[in-house]
Design an enzyme around this catalytic site. Sequence first.
Site, PDB file in Angstrom:
ATOM      1  N   LEU A 152       0.857  -1.200   0.000  1.00 34.38           N
ATOM      2  CA  LEU A 152       0.000   0.000   0.000  1.00 34.38           C
ATOM      3  C   LEU A 152       0.888   1.245   0.000  1.00 34.38           C
ATOM      4  CD1 LEU A 152      -3.128   0.624   0.124  1.00 34.38           C
ATOM      5  CD2 LEU A 152      -2.749   1.204   2.527  1.00 34.38           C
ATOM      6  N   GLY A 153       1.828   1.272  -0.954  1.00 39.23           N
ATOM      7  CA  GLY A 153       2.690   2.444  -1.120  1.00 39.23           C
ATOM      8  C   GLY A 153       2.061   3.420  -2.094  1.00 39.23           C
ATOM      9  N   ARG A 154       2.913   4.100  -2.863  1.00 39.19           N
ATOM     10  CA  ARG A 154       2.415   5.110  -3.814  1.00 39.19           C
ATOM     11  C   ARG A 154       1.391   4.498  -4.776  1.00 39.19           C
ATOM     12  NH1 ARG A 154       8.403   6.410  -3.575  1.00 39.19           N
ATOM     13  NH2 ARG A 154       8.458   4.295  -4.412  1.00 39.19           N
ATOM     14  N   ILE A 155       1.746   3.368  -5.400  1.00 34.76           N
ATOM     15  CA  ILE A 155       0.834   2.769  -6.391  1.00 34.76           C
ATOM     16  C   ILE A 155      -0.313   2.036  -5.705  1.00 34.76           C
ATOM     17  CG2 ILE A 155       0.656   1.203  -8.363  1.00 34.76           C
ATOM     18  CD1 ILE A 155       3.712   1.691  -8.805  1.00 34.76           C
ATOM     19  N   ARG A 175       4.353  -4.718   5.860  1.00 40.66           N
ATOM     20  CA  ARG A 175       5.051  -5.026   7.117  1.00 40.66           C
ATOM     21  C   ARG A 175       4.627  -4.058   8.212  1.00 40.66           C
ATOM     22  NH1 ARG A 175      10.751  -4.918   4.306  1.00 40.66           N
ATOM     23  NH2 ARG A 175       9.648  -3.100   3.517  1.00 40.66           N
ATOM     24  N   ARG A 232       6.425  -7.423  -9.565  1.00 35.24           N
ATOM     25  CA  ARG A 232       7.539  -8.091 -10.233  1.00 35.24           C
ATOM     26  C   ARG A 232       7.211  -9.571 -10.256  1.00 35.24           C
ATOM     27  NH1 ARG A 232       8.702  -3.860 -11.955  1.00 35.24           N
ATOM     28  NH2 ARG A 232      10.572  -2.598 -11.635  1.00 35.24           N
ATOM     29  N   ASP A 256       0.880  -8.872 -15.350  1.00 33.92           N
ATOM     30  CA  ASP A 256       1.665  -7.975 -16.210  1.00 33.92           C
ATOM     31  C   ASP A 256       3.144  -8.320 -16.146  1.00 33.92           C
ATOM     32  OD1 ASP A 256       1.950  -5.667 -17.939  1.00 33.92           O
ATOM     33  OD2 ASP A 256       2.804  -4.588 -16.222  1.00 33.92           O
ATOM     34  N   GLU A 261      11.073 -12.771 -17.849  1.00 33.79           N
ATOM     35  CA  GLU A 261      10.582 -12.012 -19.009  1.00 33.79           C
ATOM     36  C   GLU A 261      11.644 -11.962 -20.116  1.00 33.79           C
ATOM     37  OE1 GLU A 261       9.315  -8.260 -17.375  1.00 33.79           O
ATOM     38  OE2 GLU A 261       7.891  -9.244 -16.042  1.00 33.79           O
ATOM     39  N   HIS A 279       4.299  -6.625 -19.468  1.00 34.20           N
ATOM     40  CA  HIS A 279       4.971  -5.636 -18.594  1.00 34.20           C
ATOM     41  C   HIS A 279       4.788  -4.205 -19.133  1.00 34.20           C
ATOM     42  CE1 HIS A 279       8.464  -5.161 -15.504  1.00 34.20           C
ATOM     43  NE2 HIS A 279       7.668  -4.100 -15.510  1.00 34.20           N
TER      44      HIS A 279
HETATM   45  P1  NDP Z   1       6.421   1.997  -2.602  1.00 37.15           P
HETATM   46  O1  NDP Z   1       7.799   1.869  -2.090  1.00 37.15           O
HETATM   47  O2  NDP Z   1       5.728   3.319  -2.538  1.00 37.15           O
HETATM   48  O3  NDP Z   1       5.461   0.921  -1.858  1.00 37.15           O
HETATM   49  C1  NDP Z   1       5.857  -0.377  -1.597  1.00 37.15           C
HETATM   50  C2  NDP Z   1       4.823  -1.052  -0.680  1.00 37.15           C
HETATM   51  O4  NDP Z   1       5.184  -2.428  -0.517  1.00 37.15           O
HETATM   52  C3  NDP Z   1       4.770  -0.454   0.721  1.00 37.15           C
HETATM   53  O5  NDP Z   1       3.424  -0.399   1.150  1.00 37.15           O
HETATM   54  C4  NDP Z   1       5.560  -1.452   1.569  1.00 37.15           C
HETATM   55  O6  NDP Z   1       5.142  -1.429   2.920  1.00 37.15           O
HETATM   56  C5  NDP Z   1       5.205  -2.759   0.875  1.00 37.15           C
HETATM   57  N1  NDP Z   1       6.204  -3.801   1.110  1.00 37.15           N
HETATM   58  C6  NDP Z   1       7.532  -3.748   0.856  1.00 37.15           C
HETATM   59  N2  NDP Z   1       8.138  -4.882   1.219  1.00 37.15           N
HETATM   60  C7  NDP Z   1       7.167  -5.689   1.733  1.00 37.15           C
HETATM   61  C8  NDP Z   1       7.172  -7.001   2.297  1.00 37.15           C
HETATM   62  N3  NDP Z   1       8.307  -7.720   2.408  1.00 37.15           N
HETATM   63  N4  NDP Z   1       5.993  -7.513   2.716  1.00 37.15           N
HETATM   64  C9  NDP Z   1       4.849  -6.803   2.605  1.00 37.15           C
HETATM   65  N5  NDP Z   1       4.793  -5.556   2.080  1.00 37.15           N
HETATM   66  C10 NDP Z   1       5.940  -5.010   1.656  1.00 37.15           C
HETATM   67  O7  NDP Z   1       6.477   1.469  -4.109  1.00 37.15           O
HETATM   68  P2  NDP Z   1       5.524   1.852  -5.342  1.00 37.15           P
HETATM   69  O8  NDP Z   1       4.101   1.704  -4.907  1.00 37.15           O
HETATM   70  O9  NDP Z   1       5.956   3.120  -5.963  1.00 37.15           O
HETATM   71  O10 NDP Z   1       5.927   0.666  -6.363  1.00 37.15           O
HETATM   72  C11 NDP Z   1       5.830  -0.685  -5.986  1.00 37.15           C
HETATM   73  C12 NDP Z   1       6.482  -1.594  -7.006  1.00 37.15           C
HETATM   74  O11 NDP Z   1       5.665  -1.748  -8.148  1.00 37.15           O
HETATM   75  C13 NDP Z   1       7.803  -1.116  -7.604  1.00 37.15           C
HETATM   76  O12 NDP Z   1       8.894  -1.327  -6.712  1.00 37.15           O
HETATM   77  C14 NDP Z   1       7.914  -1.939  -8.866  1.00 37.15           C
HETATM   78  O13 NDP Z   1       8.601  -3.140  -8.630  1.00 37.15           O
HETATM   79  C15 NDP Z   1       6.455  -2.247  -9.216  1.00 37.15           C
HETATM   80  N6  NDP Z   1       6.069  -1.578 -10.460  1.00 37.15           N
HETATM   81  C16 NDP Z   1       5.717  -2.320 -11.564  1.00 37.15           C
HETATM   82  C17 NDP Z   1       5.379  -1.693 -12.752  1.00 37.15           C
HETATM   83  C18 NDP Z   1       4.998  -2.475 -13.958  1.00 37.15           C
HETATM   84  O14 NDP Z   1       5.322  -2.055 -15.070  1.00 37.15           O
HETATM   85  N7  NDP Z   1       4.288  -3.573 -13.818  1.00 37.15           N
HETATM   86  C19 NDP Z   1       5.425  -0.235 -12.898  1.00 37.15           C
HETATM   87  C20 NDP Z   1       5.751   0.455 -11.679  1.00 37.15           C
HETATM   88  C21 NDP Z   1       6.076  -0.205 -10.517  1.00 37.15           C
HETATM   89  P3  NDP Z   1       6.123  -1.868   4.155  1.00 37.15           P
HETATM   90  O15 NDP Z   1       7.471  -1.292   3.846  1.00 37.15           O
HETATM   91  O16 NDP Z   1       5.456  -1.342   5.371  1.00 37.15           O
HETATM   92  O17 NDP Z   1       6.138  -3.387   4.129  1.00 37.15           O
END
Ligand code: NDP
Length: 314
Positions: A152-155, A175, A232, A256, A261, A279
């Site tokens: 639940l980050g930016r995306i 986490r 990913r 996606d 890939e 992708h």
């Molecule tokens: P952010 O860093 O904003 O958010 C990441 C989220 O993942 C946070 O809520 C984090 O919460 C959670 N997270 C990280 N590690 C874990 C874990 N081990 N267990 C559970 N939750 C976890 O990233 P964005 O939202 O900007 O982007 C996310 C990902 O999307 C990118 O890193 C990229 O790999 C992928 N992506 C894919 C694209 C595509 O073309 N298909 C395009 C753009 C992005 P917490 O740290 O509290 O666990």
Amino acid sequence: SIDILAIGLPALADKMLTQRAPDLGWTLHRPGPDGLPSPEVAERIVGVAASGAATVDARLIDALPALKIVSVHAVGYDMTDVAHARSRGVIVTHTPDVLNEDVADLALLLALGTLRRLPGMDAYVRAGCWASDGPPPLSRSATGLRYGLLGLGRIGQAIARRLEPLAGSLAYHTRNPVKDAPWRHVPNLVDLAAEVDVLIVIVPGGAATRGLVSAQVLGALGPTGVLINVARGEVVDQDALVAALTSGRLGGAGLDVFADEPNVPQALIDSDRCVLTPHIASATVETRNAMAELMMANLEAVLADRPPVTPVPD
Ligand code: NDP
């Protein structure tokens, strides 16, 4: 001259870099077949511009003694050895935020497309089956279902906002609970998978999340559950996913991203329970322009001894 190494950039970003380089006094280079530039060039490289899929490992970083910045054209920087770059004093940047809305749109498209079997319906009309066989089998309603987000980050938050008017309920697993988020945090991923109809994966790749969506998680999602992955490929145990889908232990999947890939397992290609895209979550003209601009802005800032615009977090 200011020497830049471009690795595997998508066409639009490569073109922007190539067109602007002369005015900036930059000379562009490409890696050779061994992944490295020639030794005479390598010692002059100060900046690397890399696609999200390009490997920037310790071997490459150590081959570039004058390197100041690795500007990654993606938000995910799991293919760059950030710890090693830091130990060498090299700044790593990425392209967050500008792609949030497009990636969230694709997550929603895959969820709706999988539930309503959109590609299959399209194929049904094109193959003339509507006229010969009548209406196709029924699909499933997307409105009112229980949705879960892994990440639940930016995306993830942009996806959650889109699900609000649609979802019967919405919960997430990370986490750490997100402060002030209006959605329910579930501390255990298997518990989340067991209680939702649709699980959407949007966490970073890399060692910490590899195989997080395990056979157990897929089993908890169950025979009517749907998995959506726009994160990913490696975050999901792909062998377990293929086994669950083909045996009917998982209801469907919208994907996606894949483990290797551009290779996609034949079992997924043959399955009518999944929707597959190559992708392309961020691959629109608007977003790819914004990503390329941000990649350029980071390179320009660091090479002019200014702070980077969007460094990767600590
Ligand atoms: P952010 O860093 O904003 O958010 C990441 C989220 O993942 C946070 O809520 C984090 O919460 C959670 N997270 C990280 N590690 C874990 C874990 N081990 N267990 C559970 N939750 C976890 O990233 P964005 O939202 O900007 O982007 C996310 C990902 O999307 C990118 O890193 C990229 O790999 C992928 N992506 C894919 C694209 C595509 O073309 N298909 C395009 C753009 C992005 P917490 O740290 O509290 O666990």
